[in-house]
Scaffold this motif. Structure first.
Motif, PDB file in Angstrom:
ATOM      1  N   TYR A  77      50.682  11.796  15.305  1.00 30.51           N
ATOM      2  CA  TYR A  77      51.620  12.035  14.292  1.00 30.51           C
ATOM      3  C   TYR A  77      51.297  12.747  13.112  1.00 30.51           C
ATOM      4  CZ  TYR A  77      54.684   8.997  17.563  1.00 30.51           C
ATOM      5  OH  TYR A  77      55.596   8.742  18.630  1.00 30.51           O
ATOM      6  N   ALA A  78      50.261  12.140  12.566  1.00 28.32           N
ATOM      7  CA  ALA A  78      49.807  12.665  11.338  1.00 28.32           C
ATOM      8  C   ALA A  78      49.497  14.206  11.447  1.00 28.32           C
ATOM      9  CB  ALA A  78      48.640  11.944  10.728  1.00 28.32           C
ATOM     10  N   LEU A  79      48.990  14.563  12.479  1.00 30.55           N
ATOM     11  CA  LEU A  79      48.318  15.837  12.758  1.00 30.55           C
ATOM     12  C   LEU A  79      49.758  16.642  12.958  1.00 30.55           C
ATOM     13  CD1 LEU A  79      45.200  15.482  15.011  1.00 30.55           C
ATOM     14  CD2 LEU A  79      45.271  16.072  12.621  1.00 30.55           C
ATOM     15  N   TYR A  80      50.664  16.282  13.519  1.00 33.65           N
ATOM     16  CA  TYR A  80      51.758  16.938  13.860  1.00 33.65           C
ATOM     17  C   TYR A  80      52.504  17.171  12.639  1.00 33.65           C
ATOM     18  CZ  TYR A  80      56.476  18.090  15.749  1.00 33.65           C
ATOM     19  OH  TYR A  80      57.603  18.800  15.968  1.00 33.65           O
ATOM     20  N   ASP A  81      52.613  16.171  11.725  1.00 30.28           N
ATOM     21  CA  ASP A  81      53.404  16.504  10.427  1.00 30.28           C
ATOM     22  C   ASP A  81      52.571  17.472   9.727  1.00 30.28           C
ATOM     23  OD1 ASP A  81      55.174  14.524  11.140  1.00 30.28           O
ATOM     24  OD2 ASP A  81      54.308  12.799  10.077  1.00 30.28           O
ATOM     25  N   PHE A 118      53.138  25.997  21.182  1.00 35.69           N
ATOM     26  CA  PHE A 118      52.920  24.782  21.932  1.00 35.69           C
ATOM     27  C   PHE A 118      51.807  23.778  20.989  1.00 35.69           C
ATOM     28  CE2 PHE A 118      48.201  25.980  22.366  1.00 35.69           C
ATOM     29  CZ  PHE A 118      48.142  27.249  22.250  1.00 35.69           C
ATOM     30  N   TYR A 119      51.669  22.646  21.487  1.00 35.59           N
ATOM     31  CA  TYR A 119      50.737  21.803  20.815  1.00 35.59           C
ATOM     32  C   TYR A 119      49.897  21.240  21.724  1.00 35.59           C
ATOM     33  CZ  TYR A 119      54.469  21.912  17.059  1.00 35.59           C
ATOM     34  OH  TYR A 119      55.335  22.334  16.182  1.00 35.59           O
ATOM     35  N   ARG A 120      48.504  21.131  21.378  1.00 39.30           N
ATOM     36  CA  ARG A 120      47.718  20.590  22.281  1.00 39.30           C
ATOM     37  C   ARG A 120      46.637  19.776  21.536  1.00 39.30           C
ATOM     38  NH1 ARG A 120      43.701  24.873  25.294  1.00 39.30           N
ATOM     39  NH2 ARG A 120      42.759  24.928  23.157  1.00 39.30           N
ATOM     40  N   PHE A 121      46.706  18.404  21.950  1.00 40.15           N
ATOM     41  CA  PHE A 121      45.666  17.621  21.075  1.00 40.15           C
ATOM     42  C   PHE A 121      44.564  17.164  22.034  1.00 40.15           C
ATOM     43  CE2 PHE A 121      50.145  16.436  20.016  1.00 40.15           C
ATOM     44  CZ  PHE A 121      50.095  16.320  18.735  1.00 40.15           C
ATOM     45  N   SER A 122      43.443  17.107  21.520  1.00 43.06           N
ATOM     46  CA  SER A 122      42.227  16.828  22.013  1.00 43.06           C
ATOM     47  C   SER A 122      41.200  15.902  20.986  1.00 43.06           C
ATOM     48  CB  SER A 122      41.437  18.189  22.194  1.00 43.06           C
ATOM     49  OG  SER A 122      41.192  18.923  21.399  1.00 43.06           O
ATOM     50  N   ASP A 123      40.239  15.606  21.630  1.00 44.63           N
ATOM     51  CA  ASP A 123      38.996  15.024  20.791  1.00 44.63           C
ATOM     52  C   ASP A 123      37.812  15.842  20.676  1.00 44.63           C
ATOM     53  OD1 ASP A 123      40.521  12.365  20.649  1.00 44.63           O
ATOM     54  OD2 ASP A 123      39.620  11.758  22.606  1.00 44.63           O
ATOM     55  N   THR A 124      37.248  15.930  19.671  1.00 44.62           N
ATOM     56  CA  THR A 124      36.067  16.562  19.328  1.00 44.62           C
ATOM     57  C   THR A 124      35.131  15.900  18.418  1.00 44.62           C
ATOM     58  OG1 THR A 124      35.386  18.799  18.542  1.00 44.62           O
ATOM     59  CG2 THR A 124      37.266  17.843  17.215  1.00 44.62           C
ATOM     60  N   ILE A 125      34.286  16.638  18.168  1.00 41.62           N
ATOM     61  CA  ILE A 125      32.781  16.137  17.181  1.00 41.62           C
ATOM     62  C   ILE A 125      32.491  16.868  16.114  1.00 41.62           C
ATOM     63  CG2 ILE A 125      30.691  15.219  17.342  1.00 41.62           C
ATOM     64  CD1 ILE A 125      30.984  14.189  19.990  1.00 41.62           C
ATOM     65  N   ALA A 126      32.487  16.578  14.968  1.00 43.82           N
ATOM     66  CA  ALA A 126      32.225  17.137  13.839  1.00 43.82           C
ATOM     67  C   ALA A 126      31.248  16.592  12.966  1.00 43.82           C
ATOM     68  CB  ALA A 126      33.419  17.800  13.015  1.00 43.82           C
ATOM     69  N   PRO A 127      30.463  17.491  12.043  1.00 44.09           N
ATOM     70  CA  PRO A 127      29.721  16.822  11.106  1.00 44.09           C
ATOM     71  C   PRO A 127      30.364  15.717  10.108  1.00 44.09           C
ATOM     72  CG  PRO A 127      29.257  19.126  11.376  1.00 44.09           C
ATOM     73  CD  PRO A 127      30.586  19.061  11.907  1.00 44.09           C
ATOM     74  N   HIS A 128      29.446  14.756  10.108  1.00 50.41           N
ATOM     75  CA  HIS A 128      30.064  13.688   9.215  1.00 50.41           C
ATOM     76  C   HIS A 128      30.150  14.341   7.689  1.00 50.41           C
ATOM     77  CE1 HIS A 128      30.307  10.055   7.059  1.00 50.41           C
ATOM     78  NE2 HIS A 128      30.124   9.423   8.140  1.00 50.41           N
ATOM     79  N   PRO A 129      30.986  13.988   7.053  1.00 46.19           N
ATOM     80  CA  PRO A 129      31.191  14.659   5.643  1.00 46.19           C
ATOM     81  C   PRO A 129      30.143  14.212   4.634  1.00 46.19           C
ATOM     82  CG  PRO A 129      33.043  12.968   6.141  1.00 46.19           C
ATOM     83  CD  PRO A 129      32.384  13.112   7.242  1.00 46.19           C
ATOM     84  N   TYR A 130      29.779  13.030   4.746  1.00 47.59           N
ATOM     85  CA  TYR A 130      28.842  12.456   3.860  1.00 47.59           C
ATOM     86  C   TYR A 130      27.502  12.268   4.251  1.00 47.59           C
ATOM     87  CZ  TYR A 130      33.477  11.444   1.767  1.00 47.59           C
ATOM     88  OH  TYR A 130      34.793  11.470   1.770  1.00 47.59           O
ATOM     89  N   GLY A 166      58.923  35.201  11.976  1.00 50.70           N
ATOM     90  CA  GLY A 166      58.909  36.201  12.890  1.00 50.70           C
ATOM     91  C   GLY A 166      57.435  36.577  13.137  1.00 50.70           C
ATOM     92  N   SER A 167      56.445  36.122  12.507  1.00 53.36           N
ATOM     93  CA  SER A 167      55.249  36.107  12.588  1.00 53.36           C
ATOM     94  C   SER A 167      54.416  34.922  13.208  1.00 53.36           C
ATOM     95  CB  SER A 167      54.467  36.226  11.299  1.00 53.36           C
ATOM     96  OG  SER A 167      55.095  37.722  10.516  1.00 53.36           O
ATOM     97  N   PHE A 168      53.501  35.051  13.988  1.00 53.76           N
ATOM     98  CA  PHE A 168      52.791  33.932  14.790  1.00 53.76           C
ATOM     99  C   PHE A 168      51.516  33.607  14.189  1.00 53.76           C
ATOM    100  CE2 PHE A 168      55.712  35.837  17.551  1.00 53.76           C
ATOM    101  CZ  PHE A 168      56.287  34.678  18.253  1.00 53.76           C
ATOM    102  N   PHE A 169      51.287  32.514  13.978  1.00 50.34           N
ATOM    103  CA  PHE A 169      50.055  32.003  13.622  1.00 50.34           C
ATOM    104  C   PHE A 169      49.429  30.706  14.346  1.00 50.34           C
ATOM    105  CE2 PHE A 169      52.368  33.171   9.958  1.00 50.34           C
ATOM    106  CZ  PHE A 169      51.489  34.114   9.280  1.00 50.34           C
ATOM    107  N   HIS A 170      48.048  30.959  14.685  1.00 51.01           N
ATOM    108  CA  HIS A 170      47.385  29.815  15.419  1.00 51.01           C
ATOM    109  C   HIS A 170      46.635  28.847  14.391  1.00 51.01           C
ATOM    110  CE1 HIS A 170      43.876  27.981  17.656  1.00 51.01           C
ATOM    111  NE2 HIS A 170      44.804  28.229  18.689  1.00 51.01           N
ATOM    112  N   ILE A 171      47.174  27.866  14.481  1.00 49.42           N
ATOM    113  CA  ILE A 171      46.844  26.770  13.482  1.00 49.42           C
ATOM    114  C   ILE A 171      45.838  25.588  14.229  1.00 49.42           C
ATOM    115  CG2 ILE A 171      47.456  25.048  11.855  1.00 49.42           C
ATOM    116  CD1 ILE A 171      50.265  26.447  11.546  1.00 49.42           C
TER     117      ILE A 171
END
Length: 423
Positions: free
Chosen positions: A40-44, A81-93, A112-117
């Motif tokens: 929900y937070a990501l969608y918002d 479209f909306y596509r949710f998935s799990d991923t791994i990223a570097p730890h911020p700290y 009228g313009s399309f953006f991939h977010i």
């Protein structure tokens, strides 16, 4: 283990099962809820990104918000479209470490313009959820366990007070007394039912005891009267001068049978009284004096049969036993040693604070010695014995915390009566 402890352990085991299942369910519910809220937070956040783009905020600024924005053109013919998935990223700290992230990819049309977010957000790890759930469940179980222990040993003890008083009344129950049991009044239905059952059971036991005792006493008493009359008639008949030797022998046999029957009734009545605990030891008696008196009474009879009696009686031996039963016990043992002896035999009596031992010579028993304590079991089926003497001795010992043993070795019969250790 008493009832309270068993109940507590049972409820604790049930609590472990319930908390285990509850923890498993809680873990999956929390994990599902965390994923849903993160989505929900990501969608918002995507909706806010699209609104910011519409408001003219530069993409470079928006990319600083953990977002990847790619301009796709003005005439891209694709659906949003909306596509949710799990991923791994570097730890911020923590350098060199990674952590799980939740990622949302979407294609948005803005004026009228399309953006991939693409937006990512930190996702709570399953291990963290597990640790939190286990910690919560453990603390709750600890609080519940302590509460159950307190309730079991305080509240439950208070609830079971009437039950303890009922047990105390039952322990003090005496079948020979006519007073009703002093049972506690209680508002608990189960205890009231128990009170009613105990009252009815004790009254029935007293009634049955009185009936049996009256029957035994009446039967023994009424039996003695016709037996006495029959013996008297036989004595008068025996004095008739016209009787021959065969007739006299038959009369003598009849008198012997009547005497045995009279003794049998008295012995069985004594056994019944012993079994009904009608003889109570009020205090310790001088058992040494009773043994010496019994030996003095039977010593002349033993000498007539050529049986010297060797006594070793320690003075001052005290035993908690009814005087009448003590006299019956010793008399039966001494009489048994005389009756079942042999020519030129001997009798030995030893008494100390450990117990009484009576030894006599005689033939080897024809049945196991332990069977001689049973009613009507006699060695060599002696006609002079009714087979109740040792049965009475065994019953006296059993009802007064004494132990009796019978051994035969090297031509000697040995019966030992062992006293309790507190004698």
């Amino acid at each position: 283990m008493n009832l309270i402890a068993k109940t507590t352990v049972f409820y604790l085991l049930v609590s472990v099962l319930v908390f285990g299942i509850g923890g498993y369910v809680t873990y999956h519910v929390v994990e599902t809820e965390v994923i849903k809220e993160t989505d929900y937070a990501l969608y918002d956040e995507v909706q806010d990104m699209a609104s910011d783009i519409r408001d003219g905020i530069p993409l470079e600024i928006l990319r600083r918000r953990k977002a990847e924005i790619e301009y796709l053109g003005d005439h891209l013919q694709v659906d949003t479209f909306y596509r949710f998935s799990d991923t791994i990223a570097p730890h911020p700290y923590r350098e060199g470490e990674t952590e799980p992230y939740r990622k949302l990819e979407a294609v948005k049309e803005v004026d009228g313009s399309f953006f991939h977010i693409t937006i990512t957000d930190v996702f709570i790890e399953s291990d963290d959820i597990y640790d939190v759930v286990v910690e919560i469940i453990w603390r709750l179980f600890l609080i519940l366990g302590v509460g159950m222990l307190i309730a079991s040993f305080l509240v439950t003890r208070w609830l079971l007070t009437p039950f303890q008083r009922i047990l105390s009344s039952i322990r003090g129950f005496n079948i020979k007394q006519s007073e009703p049991l002093d049972l506690p009044r209680t508002t608990t239905r189960e205890f009231r039912q128990l009170n009613a059952f105990v009252s009815a059971m004790t009254e029935r036991a007293r009634r049955d005891f009185r009936t049996v005792r009256e029957f035994s006493e009446n039967a023994s008493h009424e039996m003695q009267t016709p037996l006495s009359i029959a013996r008297g008639k036989l004595e008068l008949l025996q004095e008739t001068p016209s009787l021959d030797q065969e007739q006299l022998r038959l009369i003598d046999d009849a008198q012997t049978a009547l005497r045995r029957l009279s003794k049998l009734g008295s012995a069985l009545l004594l056994l019944t009284k012993i079994e009904n605990h009608e003889f109570r030891a009020q205090h310790k008696i001088d058992f040494s004096a009773i043994v010496n008196a019994c030996i003095d009474n039977f010593e002349e009879l033993a000498m007539l049969r050529g049986l010297p009696v060797k006594r070793d009686v320690k003075p001052g031996v005290k035993v908690a036993l009814d005087p009448t039963l003590a006299d019956v016990l010793v008399s039966n043992l001494v009489r048994n040693a005389i009756r079942h002896n042999q020519e030129d035999g001997a009798i030995e009596v030893h008494l100390d604070h450990k117990g009484l031992i009576i030894r006599n010579t005689g033939a080897a028993p024809t049945i196991p010695t332990r069977d001689l304590f049973k009613r009507f079991r006699k060695n060599q089926q002696s006609e002079k014995s009714m087979g109740l003497g040792l049965a009475i001795v065994k019953k006296i010992c059993d009802t007064n915390r004494l132990s009796v043993n019978y051994n035969f070795q090297d031509g000697w019969h040995e019966i030992s009566v062992i006293f309790p250790t507190n004698v």
